[in-house]
Design a protein around this motif. Structure first.
Motif, PDB file in Angstrom:
ATOM      1  N   PHE A 198      14.899   8.914   1.275  1.00 33.92           N
ATOM      2  CA  PHE A 198      14.715  10.105   2.098  1.00 33.92           C
ATOM      3  C   PHE A 198      13.240  10.422   2.338  1.00 33.92           C
ATOM      4  N   ARG A 199      12.369   9.438   2.163  1.00 36.33           N
ATOM      5  CA  ARG A 199      10.948   9.649   2.402  1.00 36.33           C
ATOM      6  C   ARG A 199      10.669   9.998   3.860  1.00 36.33           C
ATOM      7  N   GLU A 200      11.466   9.433   4.797  1.00 36.15           N
ATOM      8  CA  GLU A 200      11.221   9.667   6.215  1.00 36.15           C
ATOM      9  C   GLU A 200      11.850  10.959   6.723  1.00 36.15           C
TER      10      GLU A 200
ATOM     11  N   LEU B 176      15.474   5.303  10.731  1.00 31.35           N
ATOM     12  CA  LEU B 176      15.235   3.916  11.133  1.00 31.35           C
ATOM     13  C   LEU B 176      13.742   3.674  11.032  1.00 31.35           C
ATOM     14  N   ALA B 177      13.369   2.701  10.209  1.00 29.77           N
ATOM     15  CA  ALA B 177      11.959   2.372  10.004  1.00 29.77           C
ATOM     16  C   ALA B 177      11.730   0.903  10.329  1.00 29.77           C
ATOM     17  N   TYR B 178      10.539   0.634  10.819  1.00 28.58           N
ATOM     18  CA  TYR B 178      10.166  -0.759  11.077  1.00 28.58           C
ATOM     19  C   TYR B 178       8.810  -1.020  10.430  1.00 28.58           C
ATOM     20  N   ARG B 179       8.765  -2.067   9.608  1.00 27.95           N
ATOM     21  CA  ARG B 179       7.520  -2.444   8.940  1.00 27.95           C
ATOM     22  C   ARG B 179       6.976  -3.709   9.588  1.00 27.95           C
ATOM     23  N   PHE B 180       5.755  -3.588  10.129  1.00 24.39           N
ATOM     24  CA  PHE B 180       5.132  -4.722  10.806  1.00 24.39           C
ATOM     25  C   PHE B 180       4.690  -5.767   9.791  1.00 24.39           C
ATOM     26  N   SER B 181       4.632  -6.992  10.245  1.00 26.37           N
ATOM     27  CA  SER B 181       4.181  -8.084   9.390  1.00 26.37           C
ATOM     28  C   SER B 181       3.451  -9.105  10.247  1.00 26.37           C
TER      29      SER B 181
ATOM     30  N   SER C 150       3.937   0.820   9.212  1.00 23.45           N
ATOM     31  CA  SER C 150       5.334   1.042   9.559  1.00 23.45           C
ATOM     32  C   SER C 150       5.466   2.306  10.385  1.00 23.45           C
ATOM     33  N   VAL C 151       6.468   2.320  11.234  1.00 26.43           N
ATOM     34  CA  VAL C 151       6.804   3.499  12.031  1.00 26.43           C
ATOM     35  C   VAL C 151       8.250   3.858  11.734  1.00 26.43           C
ATOM     36  N   PHE C 152       8.580   5.120  11.898  1.00 27.89           N
ATOM     37  CA  PHE C 152       9.942   5.533  11.604  1.00 27.89           C
ATOM     38  C   PHE C 152      10.365   6.688  12.495  1.00 27.89           C
ATOM     39  N   VAL C 153      11.660   6.766  12.717  1.00 27.28           N
ATOM     40  CA  VAL C 153      12.296   7.924  13.345  1.00 27.28           C
ATOM     41  C   VAL C 153      13.417   8.360  12.415  1.00 27.28           C
TER      42      VAL C 153
END
Length: 986
Positions: A118-120, A924-929, A942-945
């Motif tokens: 629940f961090r986001e 929904l989070a996306y972590r770049f690599s 990372s970005v999240f909604v």
């Protein structure tokens, strides 16, 4: 070109068998050639076959519940592999109070909250991240900016005693607001639920304990991390006051005998003159109905938001670690002037000064601003839409209707400064005895300093003569803990002993200065001496606690566990004869899977737990003493000055003592099906004795009641948590966590009185307390539909009022004889479901939370009044109501709520079921690599909604079932929101 480059690479088939640590075949293990999509899975016998170009490369081996492996091929044609269990979850260290333990070694009921899931979420309070996540931990909703949710562990253990959960922050008991703690600073929260685990906190732990641990630095390079987010805040329901036409229709329905034609009263009467039935405030000077249709609710509300920024710097060497963080949170609520902002800073330091001496500090400062006064919501709802709050020049009209009904915006048109500061620090020193390995001494010195400064000035107050005040209060408490710990392992024996001596002192002071009657309020609360009437008051208190505690943790042969604790507490607030209490506990654990006779392959880990112990519950300070309060004033002689007197307000009770809660807990921890499923099951039964209760006294005594110890209360329940690893492929993972808990309480004994002489103890009906029933029992009149038009309606009742059941069959309706047990307020079950799906860099989470009751449980009163009180009750004819309510009328005979122009002789309560299922969190989070991270030289990007409180399935009518706000003109909605955020770390 070399000739070797022309030689074709020869594919080679690699075969083998994959087994567990016991040599048993593992089916479904993923076998993948590293760097490619070339892979397979093992069959029922654990065998696999994979074609590998040139016979080289590295195999990636992964399986749910087992440690992943990378195996170089080196031209081998046969590669057999043994996988080892992934016991990381069991090896996790959890905080247990004055120490830590491996999860597998716990004997009590201790649960760790899943904060990472629940961090986001747009949560300004760390407790919001706990809603529904731990079985037995009940966390309520928040519907105001910076608000604190209610928190309860395992239901009610008291009637009149302290019901608050004990919060321990970094090892120090914390009495401040959770709104002051920056959620981003929190690393973990562990919940102590049963008597054996909470016994280390003795007299303050009967209602459970939350152990909050903040983040620390780690040895290595300096890490800089930033997280920022923005979230919207909008109401989750669409209640609003009635508009002009809806209000006029309500008047028609209330006066249906004139507004509609007999006998059905459903056809409009063409001769009906509405102007004769509305209140005079709705009419123009010429007697026509006013045409204005002002939206008071729209003017009092706004689109809210949460803006959040967090920055931290951490790192250190092998000897010294540090973390410095700063945060800024601003929340604008749905109601105008519902505002909250928090500026926080944290510094956590630890250094190994010598081989035997470690020192550190865990500190934070929080500066919260709640400034701003809301308009009075109940008056906003009640105000007629046919009047407006402002004149043509844009100035507030004090009394828009020309009556005593004040403009609701007067309460928000003020100067209001409400600022609260918290300074917290735990400074510790830990010594390791060089002469005895395993012996350590730790000194904690915790300080908690809080100030609340509320300044206020209103030109509208005090009959529009103006009022201003300054209200300053200060809280300070310190904790001094001396902790001696000894750990020793000899062969199959493992022993940890802990001794504690603790002292706590708490102090409070308040100064209040108020003035009214200002000729000029320009300087507001900064010039109170300009007020004609000036008043001051002050208050203060202090209290002390001390405690001694001894705990023994013993483990034999990695399978037999024992925890024994005894704590002695002293509290200044109890009577002279009962200053101290002793609280013992013992718990046992047995890891069956370590036994040689337990050879059942589907079960990977199985532990039985059982514990029994006693905790206490504090009373409010000074409640055992005869207290004096300022009261009557006297004037001695003509022209003499006023002398204020004092009088005794409460009776002393020299034998008032602790409530004590004795609890039994039996539990089962398990990991099954090759670590795919893990969980725990707990049963508990608590009995609270010596309940703190205010017993009524005869009026002739001069006092209404005296606080004493009476009665017993039982509290029991079941809790289950399950975590399943559904899929664990290379690029896709799916896990599920399911929680469910049920709780029941029952009053066993009260004051023991037997006024009827029938050998049975009397219920305390006036206090709604009944032997053998729950605290939340509902005892009221029962209805059976409505009296309809044409019915034989008894005197005192009218069509549209409830038909009351003659429960005792005596031919008459009266409250004393016809009340029955309708149900209870407590729910039957609480349950939640969290699904986490990971695909490459994406992580998707969805969380459902539910509180459920049957036909006679989880009920609450929902009683909207809707009558005009007769022709003489002019004020109520002026009031507006909420819209979209299902009230009775001749054309709506099967409505939900009664409606009558005149109040009935008796009206039963309307009780509705509060059961709900809430789509509480989605993220929904996306972590770049890869290249993106490399170009930025970042460790994480990372970005999240996310979304919160998106939808609630419920039959409850009103603002929200969880907050128990129904058709309430002073209620407010739970807010839903959508957030967008970014995290970057270097």
């Amino acid at each position: 070109m070399h000739s070797s480059d022309l030689v074709a690479k020869v594919d080679q088939t690699v075969t083998g068998r994959i087994t567990d640590e016991k040599g048993e075949a593992l089916q479904g293990v993923t076998v993948l050639l590293k760097g490619t999509t070339n892979g397979t899975a093992t069959g029922a016998d654990g065998s696999y076959s994979l074609t590998v170009p040139d016979g080289n490369g590295t195999l990636l081996i992964s399986f749910i519940g087992y440690q992943a492996q990378e195996v170089p091929l080196s031209n081998r044609a046969t590669v057999n592999i043994t996988l080892l269990p992934d016991t990381k979850a069991l090896d996790e260290v959890v905080v247990v109070g004055y120490g830590v333990q491996r999860k597998s070694d716990l004997t009590g009921s201790v649960a760790s909250a899943d904060l990472e899931a629940f961090r986001e979420a747009p949560n300004t309070n760390i407790a919001q991240s706990l809603q529904g996540t731990v079985p037995g931990l009940n966390v309520g909703q928040v519907n105001s900016a910076g608000g604190n949710p209610s928190i309860q562990v395992r239901g009610a253990n008291t009637i009149n005693g302290n019901a608050s959960v004990l919060i321990v922050l970094d090892g120090i008991i914390y009495n401040g607001s959770l709104a002051s703690i920056n959620p981003d600073d929190v690393a973990s929260i562990d919940v102590l639920k049963d008597a054996s685990s909470t016994a280390v906190y003795g007299a303050q732990a009967a209602n459970g304990v939350l152990l909050v641990t903040t983040r620390r630095g780690k040895a290595g390079k300096t890490r800089i991390a930033y997280t920022g987010s923005y979230a919207t805040q909008t109401p989750s329901v669409s209640l609003r006051p009635q508009n002009r036409e809806e209000l006029l229709q309500r008047i028609r329905d209330l006066n249906y005998t004139q507004a509609y034609l007999a006998p059905e009263y459903t056809t409009p009467n063409p001769n009906f003159d509405l102007t004769k039935f509305v209140d005079q405030i709705h009419l123009n000077a010429d007697g026509t109905i006013r045409t204005a249709d002002f939206n008071w609710w729209d003017a009092a509300t706004q689109r809210g938001y949460i803006q959040d920024h967090q920055l931290s710097i951490s790192g250190g060497s092998e000897k010294t670690t540090y973390l410095v963080s700063g945060g800024y949170t601003k929340q604008l609520g749905y109601i105008i002037n519902d505002k909250f902002s928090r500026k926080s800073v944290r510094i956590n330091l630890e250094t190994q000064a010598t081989k035997w001496w470690k020192i550190g500090a865990q500190t934070f400062g929080s500066f919260n601003d709640f400034s701003g006064e809301e308009p009075t919501l109940s008056d906003i709802v009640r105000m007629s839409p046919m009047h407006e709050p402002y004149d043509e020049a844009g100035n507030l009209i004090p009394f828009p209707t020309g009556t005593g009904q004040a403009n609701p915006f007067l309460s928000s048109d003020v100067r209001d400064s409400d600022k609260r500061m918290t300074l917290f620090g735990n400074f510790y020193s830990e010594l390791s005895a060089p002469f005895l390995e395993g012996l350590t001494y730790r000194l904690n010195f915790g300080n908690n300093y809080r100030t609340n400064n509320h300044y206020y000035a209103s030109r509208w107050a005090a009959g529009q003569t103006g009022q201003a005040y300054k209200d300053l209060d200060t809280n300070y408490d310190y904790t001094l803990d001396n902790i001696l710990t000894y750990h020793k392992s000899i062969g199959k024996h493992d022993l940890t002993a802990t001794l504690l001596y603790s002292a706590i002192e708490r102090q409070y002071s308040r100064t209040y200065a108020n003035a009214t009657g200002f000729s000029n309020l320009t300087l507001g609360y900064n010039s109170l001496e300009q007020g004609t009437n000036q008043f001051t008051s002050s208050d203060a208190w202090e209290e002390q606690l001390n405690a001694q505690m001894a705990r023994l943790n013993y483990k034999y042969n990695e399978r037999y566990l024992l925890t024994a604790t005894v704590r002695r507490d002293g509290f200044s607030g109890f009577a002279a004869n009962e200053k101290y209490g002793i609280f013992p506990s013992a718990a046992f654990g047995w890891i069956l899977t370590e036994e040689s006779f337990f050879q059942f392959a589907p079960i990977n880990f199985l532990k039985l737990r059982a514990g029994y112990g006693t905790n206490g519950n504090l009373t409010s300070r000074y409640s055992s003493l005869a207290r004096l309060e300022p009261s009557a004033a006297y004037v001695f002689g003509d022209g003499g000055t006023t002398v204020f007197g004092q009088q005794v307000s409460t009776l002393a009770n020299p034998n008032l003592k602790w409530e004590s809660t004795r609890g039994l807990n039996a539990g089962l921890d398990f990991v099954v099906l090759k670590n795919r499923i893990s969980g725990s099951l707990d049963y508990y039964n608590n009995r609270t004795n010596d309940l703190l209760f205010d017993v009524a006294l005869p009026t002739i005594s001069g006092f209404s009641s005296i606080r004493t110890n009476v009665g017993n209360l039982e509290n029991a329940g079941l809790e289950l948590t399950l975590t399943t690893q559904n899929v664990a492929a290379k690029n896709f993972k799916w896990s599920t966590t399911f929680n469910i808990s049920g709780n029941r309480n029952k009053i066993i004994r009260l004051v023991g009185a037997d006024a009827n002489g029938d050998g049975k103890e009397d219920d305390l009906v006036s206090s709604n307390l009944f032997i053998g029933r729950s605290i939340g029992t509902i005892y009221d009149l029962k209805s059976n539909g409505f009296y309809q038009v044409g019915d034989d309606v008894p005197a005192g009742y009218y069509p549209g009022t409830f038909r009351i059941v003659d429960a005792n069959g005596d031919g008459k309706i009266d409250r004393a004889g016809d009340r029955v047990f309708l149900g209870k307020k407590e729910p039957d079950y609480r349950t939640s479901l969290l699904n986490t799906l990971e695909y490459k860099g994406f992580t998707f989470r969805v969380f459902l939370n539910a509180v459920l009751g049957g036909n006679s449980s989880y009920l609450a009163a929902n009683n909207p009044a809707n009558n005009i009180g007769g022709l003489l009750d002019v004020p109520s004819k002026r009031l507006n109501y909420l819209n979209a309510l299902d009230f009775w009328s001749p054309s709506n005979p099967n409505a939900l709520y009664a409606r009558s122009a005149v109040s009935p002789a008796l009206a039963p309560g309307v009780y509705q079921n509060r059961s709900f299922v809430r789509l509480q969190d989605i993220s929904l989070a996306y972590r770049f690599s890869g290249a993106t991270i490399n170009k930025l030289h970042a460790d994480n990007l990372s970005v999240f909604v996310s979304a919160k409180n998106l939808y609630t399935w419920t039959n409850w009518v009103g603002w929200d079932p969880e907050t128990e706000q129904g058709i309430d003109d002073s209620g407010r909605p739970v807010l839903k929101g959508y957030s967008l955020g970014l995290t970057v770390a270097f």
